[in-house]
Design a protein around this motif. Sequence first.
Motif, mmCIF file in Angstrom:
data_model
loop_
_atom_site.group_PDB
_atom_site.id
_atom_site.type_symbol
_atom_site.label_atom_id
_atom_site.label_comp_id
_atom_site.label_asym_id
_atom_site.label_seq_id
_atom_site.Cartn_x
_atom_site.Cartn_y
_atom_site.Cartn_z
ATOM 1 N N PHE A 1 0.789 -1.223 -0.032
ATOM 2 C CA PHE A 1 0.024 0.008 -0.051
ATOM 3 C C PHE A 1 0.886 1.268 -0.045
ATOM 4 O O PHE A 1 1.729 1.357 0.604
ATOM 5 C CB PHE A 1 -0.964 0.015 1.071
ATOM 6 C CG PHE A 1 -1.906 -0.986 1.160
ATOM 7 C CD1 PHE A 1 -3.346 -0.581 0.606
ATOM 8 C CD2 PHE A 1 -1.860 -2.267 1.615
ATOM 9 C CE1 PHE A 1 -4.236 -1.533 0.435
ATOM 10 C CE2 PHE A 1 -2.883 -3.218 1.535
ATOM 11 C CZ PHE A 1 -4.046 -2.797 0.830
ATOM 12 N N ALA A 2 0.365 2.167 -0.692
ATOM 13 C CA ALA A 2 1.061 3.745 -0.792
ATOM 14 C C ALA A 2 1.179 4.239 0.430
ATOM 15 O O ALA A 2 0.444 3.763 1.523
ATOM 16 C CB ALA A 2 0.565 4.252 -1.974
ATOM 17 N N GLY A 3 1.794 5.596 0.469
ATOM 18 C CA GLY A 3 2.034 6.292 1.527
ATOM 19 C C GLY A 3 0.774 6.926 2.286
ATOM 20 O O GLY A 3 0.660 7.141 3.312
ATOM 21 N N TRP A 4 -0.166 7.048 1.246
ATOM 22 C CA TRP A 4 -1.511 7.473 2.104
ATOM 23 C C TRP A 4 -2.037 6.602 2.928
ATOM 24 O O TRP A 4 -2.919 7.195 3.667
ATOM 25 C CB TRP A 4 -2.484 7.759 0.690
ATOM 26 C CG TRP A 4 -2.872 6.413 -0.105
ATOM 27 C CD1 TRP A 4 -2.078 5.835 -1.230
ATOM 28 C CD2 TRP A 4 -3.768 5.545 0.342
ATOM 29 N NE1 TRP A 4 -2.704 4.662 -1.673
ATOM 30 C CE2 TRP A 4 -3.624 4.256 -0.846
ATOM 31 C CE3 TRP A 4 -4.657 5.101 1.320
ATOM 32 C CZ2 TRP A 4 -4.336 3.092 -0.556
ATOM 33 C CZ3 TRP A 4 -5.471 3.995 1.259
ATOM 34 C CH2 TRP A 4 -5.263 3.184 0.341
ATOM 35 N N ILE A 5 -1.691 5.319 3.012
ATOM 36 C CA ILE A 5 -2.371 4.517 4.135
ATOM 37 C C ILE A 5 -2.272 4.919 5.443
ATOM 38 O O ILE A 5 -2.908 4.640 6.389
ATOM 39 C CB ILE A 5 -1.913 3.014 3.777
ATOM 40 C CG1 ILE A 5 -2.851 2.068 4.404
ATOM 41 C CG2 ILE A 5 -0.385 2.926 4.329
ATOM 42 C CD1 ILE A 5 -4.370 2.028 3.547
ATOM 43 N N SER A 6 -1.089 5.664 5.840
ATOM 44 C CA SER A 6 -0.815 6.127 6.751
ATOM 45 C C SER A 6 -2.028 6.970 7.454
ATOM 46 O O SER A 6 -2.374 6.950 8.713
ATOM 47 C CB SER A 6 0.470 6.678 7.007
ATOM 48 O OG SER A 6 1.784 5.850 6.840
ATOM 49 N N ASP A 7 -2.309 7.904 6.712
ATOM 50 C CA ASP A 7 -3.248 9.029 7.047
ATOM 51 C C ASP A 7 -4.615 8.346 7.356
ATOM 52 O O ASP A 7 -5.569 8.691 8.139
ATOM 53 C CB ASP A 7 -3.449 10.091 5.858
ATOM 54 C CG ASP A 7 -1.970 11.111 6.038
ATOM 55 O OD1 ASP A 7 -1.433 11.091 6.998
ATOM 56 O OD2 ASP A 7 -1.813 11.501 4.961
ATOM 57 N N VAL A 8 -5.015 7.294 6.307
ATOM 58 C CA VAL A 8 -6.234 6.753 6.292
ATOM 59 C C VAL A 8 -6.269 5.649 7.644
ATOM 60 O O VAL A 8 -7.354 5.832 8.726
ATOM 61 C CB VAL A 8 -6.465 5.717 5.114
ATOM 62 C CG1 VAL A 8 -7.700 5.056 5.330
ATOM 63 C CG2 VAL A 8 -6.575 6.886 3.943
ATOM 64 N N PHE A 9 -5.200 5.093 7.936
ATOM 65 C CA PHE A 9 -5.190 4.284 9.224
ATOM 66 C C PHE A 9 -5.271 4.969 10.264
ATOM 67 O O PHE A 9 -6.195 4.559 11.221
ATOM 68 C CB PHE A 9 -3.880 3.309 9.026
ATOM 69 C CG PHE A 9 -4.086 2.300 9.976
ATOM 70 C CD1 PHE A 9 -4.630 1.063 9.764
ATOM 71 C CD2 PHE A 9 -3.344 2.287 11.230
ATOM 72 C CE1 PHE A 9 -4.787 -0.146 10.591
ATOM 73 C CE2 PHE A 9 -3.331 1.162 12.067
ATOM 74 C CZ PHE A 9 -3.799 0.085 11.925
ATOM 75 N N TYR A 10 -4.305 6.043 10.484
ATOM 76 C CA TYR A 10 -4.536 6.836 11.884
ATOM 77 C C TYR A 10 -5.940 7.522 11.912
ATOM 78 O O TYR A 10 -6.321 7.728 12.881
ATOM 79 C CB TYR A 10 -3.354 7.875 11.650
ATOM 80 C CG TYR A 10 -1.764 7.212 12.215
ATOM 81 C CD1 TYR A 10 -1.984 6.702 13.181
ATOM 82 C CD2 TYR A 10 -1.063 7.626 11.293
ATOM 83 C CE1 TYR A 10 -0.263 5.934 13.520
ATOM 84 C CE2 TYR A 10 0.283 6.896 11.451
ATOM 85 C CZ TYR A 10 0.413 6.148 12.573
ATOM 86 O OH TYR A 10 1.759 5.862 12.885
ATOM 87 N N GLY A 11 -6.313 8.227 10.873
ATOM 88 C CA GLY A 11 -7.659 8.873 10.788
ATOM 89 C C GLY A 11 -8.817 7.985 11.361
ATOM 90 O O GLY A 11 -9.482 8.341 12.147
ATOM 91 N N SER A 12 -8.765 6.794 10.598
ATOM 92 C CA SER A 12 -9.736 5.762 11.082
ATOM 93 C C SER A 12 -9.637 5.425 12.638
ATOM 94 O O SER A 12 -10.651 5.351 13.225
ATOM 95 C CB SER A 12 -9.865 4.608 9.996
ATOM 96 O OG SER A 12 -9.876 5.000 8.586
ATOM 97 N N ALA A 13 -8.377 5.403 12.884
ATOM 98 C CA ALA A 13 -8.189 4.771 14.377
ATOM 99 C C ALA A 13 -8.683 5.912 15.173
ATOM 100 O O ALA A 13 -9.179 5.708 16.409
ATOM 101 C CB ALA A 13 -6.730 4.610 14.706
ATOM 102 N N LEU A 14 -8.421 7.037 14.950
ATOM 103 C CA LEU A 14 -8.774 8.316 16.009
ATOM 104 C C LEU A 14 -10.340 8.249 15.865
ATOM 105 O O LEU A 14 -10.953 8.528 17.099
ATOM 106 C CB LEU A 14 -8.176 9.628 15.208
ATOM 107 C CG LEU A 14 -8.671 10.754 15.937
ATOM 108 C CD1 LEU A 14 -7.987 10.824 17.437
ATOM 109 C CD2 LEU A 14 -8.069 11.983 15.385
#
Length: 350
Positions: free
Chosen positions: A320-333
């Motif tokens: 998965f590309a670097g965008w996955i970090s924002d998606v994962f952290y945002g969803s977790a929050l």
Amino acid sequence: MTPNESVTTTMDKRPTAAEPETGKAPGPTGPSHGKKVAGDLARRGSLIVVWIALFIVFGSLSPDQFLTVGTLQTIFGSQQALVFIALGALCAFSVGEFDFSVAAVAGLSATMVAVLVSEQGLNVWLAALVAVAVAVGVGAFNALLIIKIGINPIVTTLGVATLLTGVSSRISNGGSVFLDSPALYDVAATNILGLPISFYYGLALAAVFTYVMTSTPLGRHMLFVGSNRSVARLAMVRVNRIRVGAYLSSSFLCGVGGVLLVGTVGGFDPASASTYLLPALSATFLGTAVIQPGRFNPAGSMIAIYFLATGIVGLQLLGFAGWISDVFYGSALIIAIVLSTLFRRDRRQS
């Protein structure tokens, strides 16, 4: 949504009569009590179970890459700055305050150390002391605006974060700064059992923080202030002093985190400071879903940090590309805030 948490107290009740058949005082026994205990244990360990499931899933999908010593070292050995920033934020959240300047404070600290040593020729330890002192000064400035003047903490700390980012960019001349200091590197990144020594600093910090929160009058007062300031004042708790202390402690930990960060990697880009804010908030709120559900707690935040790191590293190894970090952290929050709200509501009703 505020970071205030509920503080519950229990009343000790003496048994009024012994049971004729056994001579034992009546107690909370039976199927309903057993289900309640099991449900409580399940909630306290739910995130750990999901964490284990992540290891199993990623290990099954990419065993050659994920199930390696190097991956474990990446997960556990690269989160030191985030640990200090998240626990710094936890200081404020625990007393019902917001501090969105934590990442910018760490960024300013890291930038200052590198600039003072590399460009001004200052001794590295004196530079680190100056950087941490400036960080504490930022905490005092936040406390002045929020507690003394009465400005909204969200607006204040977001504004201060933007200000600090600009200051960091100015003193670094708009680019990355570099630091070649073997002495600081040894203190920040000496390898012990395959992990940098700063990993163990984080564990020690979380342990001390947990002790303070659970076993000292200061910790109980912090929870009391975070739950209900008005009642805390009636109980003669020095509310404003605790609030000021929380902001000072928050900035101090972030300042130390910034020093460890630049000492470990040998450089820093001030523009990247903001990338630590979302992970820190996600870990802090997600930590309320484990160990002490519905309550900000250091142990829960530590577990959440490495849970999130596991998810990010695993997804990246799957391509998965670097965008996955924002998606994962945002969803977790988002999930963490929802769970925290539900747990606190359940505690009030129980």
